[in-house]
Design an enzyme around this catalytic site. Structure first.
Site, PDB file in Angstrom:
ATOM      1  CG  ASP A 491       3.751   9.558   8.653  1.00  0.00           C
ATOM      2  OD1 ASP A 491       4.506   9.737   9.625  1.00  0.00           O
ATOM      3  OD2 ASP A 491       2.577   9.157   8.748  1.00  0.00           O
ATOM      4  CG  ASP A 709      -2.273   9.364   7.302  1.00  0.00           C
ATOM      5  OD1 ASP A 709      -1.162   9.304   7.880  1.00  0.00           O
ATOM      6  OD2 ASP A 709      -3.317   8.889   7.775  1.00  0.00           O
ATOM      7  CG  ASP A 713       2.076  13.005   8.682  1.00  0.00           C
ATOM      8  OD1 ASP A 713       2.991  12.852   9.515  1.00  0.00           O
ATOM      9  OD2 ASP A 713       1.285  12.108   8.367  1.00  0.00           O
TER      10      ASP A 713
END
Length: 815
Positions: A491, A709, A713
Site C-alpha cells: 500500500d 497500515d 487496508d
C-alpha cells in the site's frame, strides 16, 4: 443505483466504462484493475461479487440486525457447530456463525423480538461465554485465559498431593521395595486402602475440574460427529481413572491414577501455552465495531431526534456535526465541509463535500456540519468492511483446523487399534486385567501431546525471535505460507509514505507561516494541524516541516532558541469558510488561509510564481494552502505526504517477487513509484473494497503478500495469503495482519520472511520427531512391551524433547 463491477460501491450517474472491458465502475482505479487482471488464467468474471453487500442481502433480512460477539470457551474447531446450534435455539436469533480461529461469533437476530443487550446471554452456556467486542460485555465473566490458569493452579496443587504417594510408596512397591508408609494400620483394609481412595478422589479433581475443557471438547466432538484430539486424550485419561478405581475396589494396589494426572496436566499446560500464542492473533473486529455508529441525528419537521441507525430509512435526512462520524452512506443536501475518508479510502487528504455529492458511512466530518439524505440501502461502507473482514478471516483455516481434520482419521484409528489389541490379547488367553492394560497403554502412549505441541511450540520460538527484532506475529499460518509468496503488494499511503499531513514546502514569504498558524490554531482541519505543528517548532531543524525554513523577519522574529511564540500573536474575528479555508484578524491585519479562489476574493491577486507553485503542488497530489494579507497572496504552504527514505531499499529486497503498489490516491500521486525499476505494477485510485478484490485476483496468479497500515487496508491484509502491517498503522490493520512490524523502517519487512523460513524448519523438526515417536511407541504398546506408566513417561519424554528443541533460535546464523 448501479454498483461497481469490481468493488460494489455505488457508481456515479454515468459509470466509467471502456471498450473491451466488461462492467461498470465507480472510479478509474477499479476500471484499470479490472482491465489488467482480467487476462489472468483461471479468472472467472462471474466469481467477482461484492462479498460484503452479498452478505447483507443474502443472510440478513430487511428487518434483522447483525452483531459480532467475542466467544470464550471454544476449545477446538468442532465447538463452532455446537455454539451455532446453541445460539439458534434462542427466540429471536435467526442465524449464528462461529469462528474458532478468531474466537468470534456472528449473530443475525430480530431486534423486535430480542434486545441487543440480551444477545450474549442467548449464546452463553455449557462453558461458553459470549460478550460484546467493544467493551460492553457484562462484568464478572472471567476470561478464558484466567479460567484456564485457575484450573491449572488447582490441578497443580492436587497433583502435588497425589504424586508423592507414587514417588515414595507405589513406585517402589511396584519393583518390590516396601517403604512401610502404609503399614501404620495394615491390620485393616481401611488402614491400607483409605489413603489410596484419597488419591482417587484427588485425581478425580484433576480429571473433572482441570480436565473439564478437554472432556467438554470430547463431548462436543461426539455431538457434532467430528472426533478430535480431545476425544483421544479424554478416553485415555478416563480409562486410566476408571481402571484404577475398579482395581482399587477389587483390592489391588497397582493403580494408574498417575497416568490420568500426567495426561491431564501435560495437555492442559500445552493448551495454555498454545492459547497464549493464539491470543497474539489480534482481535479483528473490536475496533471496527467500536467505530461503527449506532445512533444518528435525524432531522424532522419538528426539529431533530436521536434514533438507532438501523431504524433509518432511505430518504431520511441526517445531521452530522463537526467531529462526528457519518452513520450511513448518503448524499449531501445541505452544507459544505471537509470530510476525512482516510479510514475508508486511504486518501491522505480530506475531501471537500458539498450539496449533491455522495458521502460514505464511517467517514468523519471535520470542520462544518452537513445534512445528508440517507441512501437507497441505508447501509454504511464501514459496516461492509466489517462484513468483508469477518467473511475472509473466519473462512481462513489455521494449523489447528488441519490438526483437527487429521484427528478425524487418527483418533478412530487409535481407538480401533486399542480395542483390537485388547480383544486379541483376551482371545489369546491373557487375563482380562492385563488385556485391558494393554489397550489402555495404546491409548496413553498415542496421546498426541508431542504432535499437539510440535507446531505451537515451534511457532512460539518464531514469536520469541520475532519479538526480539520488533516483529509481532499475529497468525501462526504465516510460517506456512510466507516462503511461497510470489507477489508482494505494498500500500502506498502510510506505508511507502509517512502517512501523516506535514508541511512539505513553502513558496513565497516564509514569514507568512507565522500568521497562517495563528489563524489555523482556531481550526479543526487536518491541514491546520500540520501548519501549526510546523510553526511551533524550530524552523531550521523541525521534523514537522518538509524543508528547512529560515525565518526572514517580517511578522515576528524568533527567540534565542529559534522558536516563534504563537501565543504573542493576537487573533480575533475568526471565521470559517466551509470547503475553502479560514480567516481572522492577526495583530490588526486580516489574514486569509485557504484556496486560491478564497484568497483572490477576500484579499487580492496571486502572483504568477505562486500560481505556478499551486499547479505543481496539485500535479503531485498535494494540497496548496494560500496565505494572503495586506492586499495580496504572500505564500503557498504545501501540505502533503512524503515518501519514506528507505522505500526503494525495501522494494529492492524483493527482487525475486513481483512487486505491486496499490493506493487509493490519484494516479498523479504515484509517479515516483511508477518510475522505480523495483516496481512491476501500480494500481491507483482503488477504493477499499476494490483493494480486496485486487488482492484476491492477484492471489489467483500465485501466493500473494500485502503490506499496509491503514484501516482501509485491513480487509486486503486479511484477504492476502500473507498480511504484514506496519506497527505505526491503525489497530484494525494490525489486527487483520499475519505479522506486525513495530519498526518504522520498511526494510524490516523482509525479516518477516527470514523468520518464517527458520520457524517452518523448526516445525518440520518437531513434527518429524512426533511422527517417529508414534511410529515406534504405538507398535511397542500394542505388543504388550510397555505398561501404562512407562507409556505416560514416554509420552512426557517425547513432549520434553519437542520443548527443548523449541527453545533454540530459529535463525540459522544464531545457532
Amino acid at each position: 443505483m448501479s454498483t461497481c463491477s469490481l468493488c460494489g460501491l455505488p457508481t456515479p450517474e454515468q459509470p466509467l466504462t471502456a471498450d473491451g472491458i466488461e462492467g461498470r465502475f465507480c472510479c478509474r482505479g477499479c476500471l484499470e484493475v479490472s482491465a489488467t487482471l482480467d487476462d489472468v488464467d483461471g479468472v472467472d468474471r462471474s466469481s467477482v461479487v461484492d462479498r460484503a453487500t452479498e452478505s447483507v442481502e443474502r443472510k440478513i433480512p430487511d428487518d434483522a440486525a447483525e452483531i459480532f460477539l467475542a466467544i470464550e470457551g471454544m476449545h477446538c474447531s468442532t465447538c463452532e457447530g455446537f455454539v451455532s446450534l446453541l445460539g439458534e435455539r434462542a427466540a429471536g436469533i435467526l442465524a449464528v456463525e462461529a469462528s474458532y480461529a478468531t474466537d468470534t461469533v456472528r449473530v443475525v437476530y430480530d431486534p423486535d423480538r430480542l434486545d441487543r443487550a440480551d444477545v450474549p446471554e442467548a449464546l452463553s452456556g455449557y462453558g461458553y461465554e459470549a460478550g460484546f467486542r467493544d467493551g460492553e460485555a457484562a462484568e464478572g465473566n472471567p476470561g478464558a485465559d484466567e479460567e484456564l490458569v485457575q484450573r491449572l493452579l488447582v490441578g497443580g496443587f492436587l497433583a502435588m498431593l497425589v504424586m508423592p504417594w507414587y514417588l515414595f510408596y507405589l513406585y517402589p512397591s511396584y519393583v518390590g521395595i516396601e517403604t512401610g508408609i502404609l503399614t501404620v494400620d495394615a491390620t485393616s483394609s481401611v488402614g491400607m486402602y483409605l489413603p489410596l481412595a484419597m488419591i482417587g478422589v484427588l485425581t478425580g479433581g484433576v480429571l473433572f475440574y482441570t480436565g473439564y475443557p478437554i472432556l467438554r471438547g470430547a463431548y462436543v466432538s461426539l455431538l457434532v460427529r467430528q472426533p478430535n484430539m480431545d476425544l483421544l486424550i479424554a478416553i485415555a485419561a478416563v480409562a486410566a481413572y476408571a481402571y484404577s478405581t475398579v482395581a482399587l475396589a477389587m483390592g489391588s494396589t497397582h493403580l494408574y491414577y498417575d497416568v490420568t494426572v500426567a495426561v491431564i496436566m501435560v495437555v492442559s499446560l500445552g493448551t495454555y501455552y498454545e492459547r497464549r500464542i493464539k491470543r497474539r492473533a489480534t482481535d479483528l473486529l473490536t475496533d471496527v465495531t467500536a467505530a461503527q455508529v449506532r445512533n444518528a441525528t435525524r432531522r424532522t419537521e419538528k426539529g431533530t431526534e436521536t434514533m438507532p441507525v438501523d431504524r433509518l430509512e432511505a430518504g431520511d435526512e441526517v445531521v452530522v456535526r463537526p467531529g462526528e462520524r457519518i452513520p450511513v452512506d448518503g448524499t449531501v443536501v445541505e452544507g459544505t465541509a471537509a470530510v476525512d475518508e482516510s479510514v475508508l479510502t486511504g486518501e491522505s487528504l480530506p475531501v471537500t463535500k458539498g450539496s449533491g455529492e455522495t458521502v460514505v458511512g464511517g467517514a468523519i466530518v471535520t470542520d462544518s456540519a452537513l445534512v445528508l439524505e440517507v441512501g437507497e440501502d441505508a447501509a454504511s461502507t464501514l459496516d461492509r468492511i466489517a462484513a468483508v473482514m469477518w467473511e475472509i478471516q473466519s473462512s481462513t483455516p489455521g494449523v489447528q483446523r488441519l490438526a483437527d481434520r487429521l484427528a478425524t482419521i487418527f483418533v478412530p484409528l487409535v481407538l480401533t487399534l486399542a480395542v483390537v489389541v485388547t480383544g486379541w490379547r483376551f482371545a489369546t488367553g491373557t487375563p482380562a486385567g492385563d488385556a485391558v492394560l494393554t489397550g489402555l497403554t495404546v491409548l496413553v502412549v498415542s496421546c498426541p501431546c508431542a504432535m499437539g505441541l510440535a507446531t505451537p511450540l515451534a511457532v512460539t520460538s518464531g514469536l520469541r525471535d520475532a519479538l526480539e527484532r520488533g516483529i509481532t506475529v499475529a497468525n501462526e499460518t504465516l510460517f506456512e505460507s510466507a516462503l511461497a509468496v510470489e507477489t508482494i503488494v505494498f500500500d502506498k499511503t502510510g506505508t511507502l509514505t509517512a502517512g501523516e499531513m506535514t508541511v512539505v514546502e513553502i513558496h513565497g514569504e516564509s514569514s507568512a507561516l507565522q500568521p497562517a498558524a495563528a489563524v489555523e490554531r482556531r481550526s479543526e482541519h487536518p491541514v491546520a494541524d500540520a501548519i501549526v505543528a510546523c510553526a511551533e517548532t524550530d524552523l531550521e531543524t523541525s521534523p514537522d516541516c518538509g524543508d528547512d525554513f529560515t525565518p526572514d523577519g517580517g511578522w515576528r522574529d524568533p527567540d534565542a532558541d529559534g522558536n516563534i511564540s504563537q501565543s504573542s500573536l493576537e487573533t480575533t474575528n475568526f471565521e470559517r469558510h466551509p470547503g475553502e479555508g479560514v480567516s481572522a484578524t492577526v495583530d490588526g491585519e486580516r489574514v486569509v488561509v485557504g484556496t486560491p479562489a478564497l484568497v483572490e476574493r477576500l484579499v487580492g491577486p496571486i502572483p504568477g510564481d505562486l500560481a505556478t507553485a499551486i499547479d505543481e503542488a496539485r500535479a503531485e497530489c498535494r494540497l496548496p494552502a494560500v496565505v494572503g494579507y495586506g492586499g495580496r497572496a504572500r505564500a503557498i504552504i504545501v501540505v502533503g505526504d512524503r515518501m519514506r527514505a528507505e522505500w526503494r531499499d525495501a522494494l529492492d529486497a524483493f527482487a525475486d517477487c513481483e512487486v505491486v503498489v496499490l493506493t487509493g490516491d490519484d494516479a498523479t500521486a504515484t509517479a515516483t513509484v511508477t518510475r522505480s525499476p523495483a516496481v512491476d505494477r501500480v494500481f491507483a485510485g482503488v477504493p477499499p473494497d476494490g483493494k480486496v478484490e485486487t488482492v484476491r485476483r492477484l492471489a489467483r496468479e500465485g501466493v500473494t503478500a500485502m503490506v499496509g497500515d491503514g484501516t482501509n487496508d485491513a480487509p486486503a491484509l486479511a484477504e492476502a495469503d500473507v498480511g504484514i502491517a506496519l506497527g505505526h498503522g491503525t489497530a484494525r490493520a494490525t489486527d487483520a495482519a499475519d505479522a506486525v512490524v513495530a519498526s518504522s523502517d520498511l526494510r524490516a519487512v523482509h525479516s518477516v520472511f527470514d523468520l518464517a523460513d527458520g520457524t517452518r524448519r523448526r516445525i518440520r523438526e518437531n513434527v518429524a520427531w512426533a511422527l517417529v515417536y508414534n511410529a515406534v511407541a504405538i507398535p511397542l504398546a500394542a505388543l504388550g512391551l510397555l505398561n501404562p506408566l512407562f507409556a505416560a513417561v514416554a509420552m512426557a519424554a517425547s513432549s520434553t524433547i519437542v520443548v527443548l528443541n523449541s527453545t533454540r533460535s530459529v535463525l540459522v546464523d544464531e545457532r
